[in-house]
Design a protein around this motif. Structure first.
Motif: not given
Length: 349
Positions: A25-29, A95-106
């Motif tokens: 999901p991080v790569a997709e976003f 958890a996906i929302a948290q992963r996006l945040d941790r990765a700097g995606a959002w």
């Protein structure tokens, strides 16, 4: 360009569905996709600077719109969802929302200051929302945990029954007065949200539930993605009396891009003109005032007009409103400032 803060989208639902199929999901976003409506690149192109991102759980038994010869339809409410499987799925989505945040995606935001900081930095400002509270039990313990994880908005129901209340069906033509109001647990949920500072979203509640919240909550009333019933008489849209209550509370209703909630005939047709969106905005502004109307796109959760297409086309609505006579100060309110005011008054930050 007028930056937009969106009152409702289902990008997390799409990302979670794809994650179940083995996609990242991080790569997709971050990298973008041609599927759905929202990712980082398309949001950047369209000036979609952030929004309420829903933890939404689908119903396996949801029917389909099968209009009769007049275009009328009614989809029966799907069965309630069980608590523990719902909790497990909601945790996966959060958890996906948290992963996006941790990765700097959002940036996962918990305050208006967080949102403005993210917008200034060019990062998508995501606020965690829960659409239907099957993941929360009647003792409300899970509410505390989700709040700690960033939950700042919730709808007690989607268009089905929960232990907190009753949703409206997808039906045309139909008014939203379709059953009983909040349960005892529902009233406790409203009071707990007031104490924590969580937005209570009325978008899918039936009319009796709406008035129960209006009598109980001390915060501005919010219908994150609902349009004018007087123009499109689907059960999900707001009556003029409901709009008056939102206005009187200094709340907000967000324009839903779903074509079935925009068209006078209620049909699911992507070839819906921009004039229909402007028509609903005009009606809501006239009824509630410029300070109580925003955008609640329902990106990734509905069929939207082809003239917008996806998040990259968000400015098409802004331009249509500009051509209809809205000035830049009014557009700033409609696009983001009204949402940020209501959020700040509810969250206290």
């Amino acid at each position: 360009m007028q930056l937009i803060f969106d009152g409702h989208n289902d990008v997390l639902y799409r990302l979670h569905s794809h994650a179940k199929a083995g996609r990242d999901p991080v790569a997709e976003f971050v990298e973008g996709t041609t599927e759905g409506h929202i990712d980082g690149p398309r949001a950047q192109t369209g000036g979609l600077a952030g929004g309420f991102c829903a933890i939404y759980l689908s119903s396996p038994d949801l029917g389909h719109r099968e209009p009769d010869e007049r275009g009328h339809y009614e989809i029966p409410l799907p069965a309630p969802l069980s608590h523990l499987p719902s909790l497990a799925s909601a945790m996966e989505i959060a958890a996906i929302a948290q992963r996006l945040d941790r990765a700097g995606a959002w940036a996962l935001c918990r305050s208006v200051a967080d949102i403005r900081k993210a917008m200034e930095a060019g990062r998508f400002a995501a606020v965690l929302h829960m659409e239907g509270c099957e993941a929360i039990n009647s003792d409300l313990d899970e509410l505390e945990t989700f709040y700690a994880a960033g939950l700042r908005s919730l709808g007690p129901v989607w268009s089905r029954e929960t232990i907190f209340g009753h949703g409206v069906p997808f039906a045309y033509p139909r008014d939203p007065d379709t059953g009983a109001g909040l349960t005892e647990a529902g009233f406790r949920l409203v009071k707990a949200c007031n104490e924590l500072g969580i937005v209570i979203d009325l978008a899918h509640l039936n009319e009796k539930g709406f008035w129960d919240v209006a009598r109980t909550s001390r915060h501005p009333l919010v219908a994150s993605h609902s349009n004018a019933h007087a123009l499109t008489p689907v059960a999900r849209n707001l009556t003029e009396r409901q709009m008056d209550a939102i206005r009187d509370s200094r709340g907000i209703a967000g324009l839903n891009f779903a074509v079935t909630m925009l068209r006078a005939d209620g049909r699911e047709d992507a070839e819906t003109p921009m004039e229909d969106l402007v028509r609903h905005i005009d009606f809501m502004v006239e009824r509630m005032g410029i300070d109580c109307v925003g955008i609640g796109s329902d990106y990734d959760g509905a069929t939207i007009p082809a003239a917008i297409g996806d998040a990259s086309g968000s400015q098409a609505l802004v331009e249509a409103l500009r051509k209809a006579g809205y000035g830049e100060a009014e557009l700033a309110k409609l696009c983001r400032e009204n949402w940020l005011r209501v959020a700040g008054e509810t969250w206290g930050a």
